[in-house]
Design a protein around this motif. Structure first.
Motif, PDB file in Angstrom:
ATOM      1  N   PRO A 293      18.855 -40.122  -3.979  1.00 49.38           N
ATOM      2  CA  PRO A 293      20.093 -39.700  -4.641  1.00 49.38           C
ATOM      3  C   PRO A 293      20.191 -40.347  -6.083  1.00 49.38           C
ATOM      4  O   PRO A 293      20.411 -39.421  -6.951  1.00 49.38           O
ATOM      5  CB  PRO A 293      21.066 -39.978  -3.947  1.00 49.38           C
ATOM      6  N   ALA A 294      19.917 -41.400  -6.244  1.00 48.46           N
ATOM      7  CA  ALA A 294      20.162 -42.106  -7.409  1.00 48.46           C
ATOM      8  C   ALA A 294      19.050 -41.633  -8.839  1.00 48.46           C
ATOM      9  O   ALA A 294      19.443 -41.371  -9.857  1.00 48.46           O
ATOM     10  CB  ALA A 294      19.858 -43.655  -7.352  1.00 48.46           C
ATOM     11  N   ALA A 295      17.838 -41.437  -8.061  1.00 48.07           N
ATOM     12  CA  ALA A 295      16.777 -40.813  -9.079  1.00 48.07           C
ATOM     13  C   ALA A 295      17.144 -39.399  -9.601  1.00 48.07           C
ATOM     14  O   ALA A 295      16.895 -38.933 -10.690  1.00 48.07           O
ATOM     15  CB  ALA A 295      15.572 -41.145  -8.297  1.00 48.07           C
ATOM     16  N   MET A 296      17.380 -38.642  -8.487  1.00 44.31           N
ATOM     17  CA  MET A 296      17.758 -37.255  -8.588  1.00 44.31           C
ATOM     18  C   MET A 296      19.143 -37.241  -9.504  1.00 44.31           C
ATOM     19  O   MET A 296      19.056 -36.104 -10.393  1.00 44.31           O
ATOM     20  CB  MET A 296      18.303 -36.514  -7.050  1.00 44.31           C
ATOM     21  N   ALA A 297      20.089 -37.974  -9.524  1.00 42.36           N
ATOM     22  CA  ALA A 297      21.399 -37.952 -10.223  1.00 42.36           C
ATOM     23  C   ALA A 297      20.813 -38.490 -11.897  1.00 42.36           C
ATOM     24  O   ALA A 297      21.279 -37.664 -12.621  1.00 42.36           O
ATOM     25  CB  ALA A 297      22.173 -38.958  -9.860  1.00 42.36           C
ATOM     26  N   ALA A 298      19.897 -39.472 -11.758  1.00 43.97           N
ATOM     27  CA  ALA A 298      19.463 -39.691 -13.395  1.00 43.97           C
ATOM     28  C   ALA A 298      18.843 -38.525 -14.057  1.00 43.97           C
ATOM     29  O   ALA A 298      19.176 -38.256 -15.144  1.00 43.97           O
ATOM     30  CB  ALA A 298      18.720 -40.921 -13.258  1.00 43.97           C
ATOM     31  N   ALA A 299      18.001 -37.841 -13.207  1.00 47.40           N
ATOM     32  CA  ALA A 299      17.193 -36.890 -13.844  1.00 47.40           C
ATOM     33  C   ALA A 299      18.173 -35.515 -14.161  1.00 47.40           C
ATOM     34  O   ALA A 299      17.871 -34.974 -15.237  1.00 47.40           O
ATOM     35  CB  ALA A 299      16.082 -36.320 -12.640  1.00 47.40           C
ATOM     36  N   ILE A 300      18.993 -35.455 -13.385  1.00 46.80           N
ATOM     37  CA  ILE A 300      19.939 -34.208 -13.457  1.00 46.80           C
ATOM     38  C   ILE A 300      20.815 -34.551 -14.863  1.00 46.80           C
ATOM     39  O   ILE A 300      20.843 -33.641 -15.710  1.00 46.80           O
ATOM     40  CB  ILE A 300      21.077 -34.048 -12.222  1.00 46.80           C
ATOM     41  N   THR A 301      21.414 -35.656 -14.821  1.00 42.95           N
ATOM     42  CA  THR A 301      22.235 -36.254 -16.023  1.00 42.95           C
ATOM     43  C   THR A 301      21.352 -36.063 -17.243  1.00 42.95           C
ATOM     44  O   THR A 301      22.050 -35.720 -18.465  1.00 42.95           O
ATOM     45  CB  THR A 301      22.700 -37.652 -15.745  1.00 42.95           C
ATOM     46  N   ASP A 302      20.222 -36.430 -17.230  1.00 40.77           N
ATOM     47  CA  ASP A 302      19.604 -36.449 -18.562  1.00 40.77           C
ATOM     48  C   ASP A 302      19.021 -35.269 -19.030  1.00 40.77           C
ATOM     49  O   ASP A 302      19.111 -34.939 -20.262  1.00 40.77           O
ATOM     50  CB  ASP A 302      18.183 -37.390 -18.237  1.00 40.77           C
ATOM     51  N   LEU A 303      18.809 -34.185 -17.882  1.00 39.93           N
ATOM     52  CA  LEU A 303      18.299 -32.834 -18.417  1.00 39.93           C
ATOM     53  C   LEU A 303      19.619 -31.936 -18.898  1.00 39.93           C
ATOM     54  O   LEU A 303      19.555 -31.390 -19.817  1.00 39.93           O
ATOM     55  CB  LEU A 303      17.726 -32.115 -17.123  1.00 39.93           C
ATOM     56  N   LEU A 304      20.908 -32.381 -18.329  1.00 39.85           N
ATOM     57  CA  LEU A 304      22.060 -31.780 -18.930  1.00 39.85           C
ATOM     58  C   LEU A 304      22.379 -32.197 -20.215  1.00 39.85           C
ATOM     59  O   LEU A 304      22.831 -31.468 -21.055  1.00 39.85           O
ATOM     60  CB  LEU A 304      23.034 -31.987 -17.948  1.00 39.85           C
ATOM     61  N   ALA A 305      22.083 -33.493 -20.396  1.00 38.79           N
ATOM     62  CA  ALA A 305      22.335 -34.079 -21.675  1.00 38.79           C
ATOM     63  C   ALA A 305      21.365 -33.717 -22.793  1.00 38.79           C
ATOM     64  O   ALA A 305      21.559 -33.629 -23.956  1.00 38.79           O
ATOM     65  CB  ALA A 305      22.558 -35.548 -21.621  1.00 38.79           C
TER      66      ALA A 305
END
Length: 338
Positions: A293-305
């Protein structure tokens, strides 16, 4: 896929469903009644049903097809044997994923078919092909990649898409499409979304885990940030509402949802399982480890930003077009012109 192939290949093609009757299919998917399809249901009982092979063979002898194409392990067992008994010239099996061959019974079925039937194995990816050549060394294996209808799945106006679904126009929206079952990993996605502040999650699909996922969202404090759309047969109108899409699966082959979302120019975050990496547009979509989940959250956050500068649709239209796929299947499944 079976429905699309039936309509695009040309000729008189039937679709056999082992587990359901025609009435059960019509009840579950009412839109089937609007399609010009020849559906035949066999109402298979639970467990092994040897007499089904004879019923299938009888039906195939009456139809006298040039080719039989099976999908998934059960239909391979029943359909390939029945096709051989019926004297069908071309017997082919599509393998969408190989994770299920961790089960001993599935390996036994594959080896039995390899020894006595020798079906032409169609792998949807290079990863699947490599595994099937080891598992079924006496059978010919070739790669025909899945395809997506890029006319149906295409970019459209985000504002209009959100308005149709009743979604807020100013929100950051993460979407996911798939059955609500353990294998699809929506529970992992919920854990990730708890680490992505100020973003909505929209889940399209239904299944036996919906109640558990709703309860999990509430425990994580996400009840007001997760929207369950239920089953949708019009995903081409749903994907454009997303800022990005996520495939959190534990196991996969080469899923159509990945291709469909990217054909709508929606970037993906997807787990590195099965053949998923072969379907992701370089520079536009992200691959993350499964069950992280941490890696998924980091990728989601980065793509949104930082939305990608590369559009994923071009990758899909180049490598996963229906024209390319149908040409390959037509070469395999239709009689040569004399």
């Amino acid at each position: 896929m079976a429905i699309d192939l039936s309509s695009r290949l040309g000729g008189d093609n039937a679709i056999f469903s082992l587990e359901m009757s025609e009435a059960e299919m019509a009840e579950r998917w009412p839109w089937l009644a609007t399609q010009p399809l020849n559906l035949v249901g066999f109402s298979k009982k639970s467990g092994i049903e040897p007499t089904l092979i004879l019923r299938l063979a009888k039906q195939l002898k009456a139809w006298a097809p040039y080719a039989v194409l099976t999908h998934h392990i059960g239909p391979m067992f029943y359909g390939c044997i029945a096709a051989r008994l019926a004297g069908v010239p071309v017997i082919a099996h599509v393998e969408h994923d190989v994770w299920h061959y961790g089960e001993r019974n599935d390996r036994r079925i594959a080896r039995l078919m390899d020894t006595f039937v020798h079906p032409h194995v169609v792998a949807v990816s290079d990863t699947v092909a490599e595994a099937m050549r080891k598992l079924m060394p006496s059978s010919q294996v070739s790669v025909i990649r899945n395809a997506v209808d890029t006319e149906r799945f295409s970019p459209s106006d985000r504002t209009a898409a959100r308005a149709r679904l009743g979604l807020p126009q100013d929100a950051r929206i993460v979407g996911a499409a798939g059955r609500l079952e353990d294998v699809k990993g929506q529970d992992v996605l919920l854990e990730a979304m708890a680490q992505v502040p100020d973003a909505l999650l929209v889940l399209a699909g239904d299944g036996s885990k919906r109640g558990a996922l709703e309860a999990q969202a509430a425990r994580l404090g996400l009840a007001d940030r997760v929207i369950f759309l239920g089953y949708r047969s019009d995903m081409e109108t749903v994907y454009p509402a997303f800022d990005l899409a996520v495939l959190p699966s534990r196991n996969e082959g080469l899923p159509l949802s990945v291709l469909e979302a990217q054909a709508c120019d929606i970037p993906m975050v997807a787990t590195d399982v099965g053949s998923v990496r072969e379907g992701l547009a370089p520079g536009a979509s992200r691959l993350v480890p499964s069950l992280d989940p941490a890696a998924m959250a980091a990728a989601i956050t980065d793509l949104l930003a930082h939305p990608p500068g590369t559009r994923p649709r071009a990758f899909v239209t180049e490598h996963f077009s229906w024209e390319r796929m149908v040409t390959a299947y037509r070469r395999l499944l239709t009689p040569p012109v004399s």
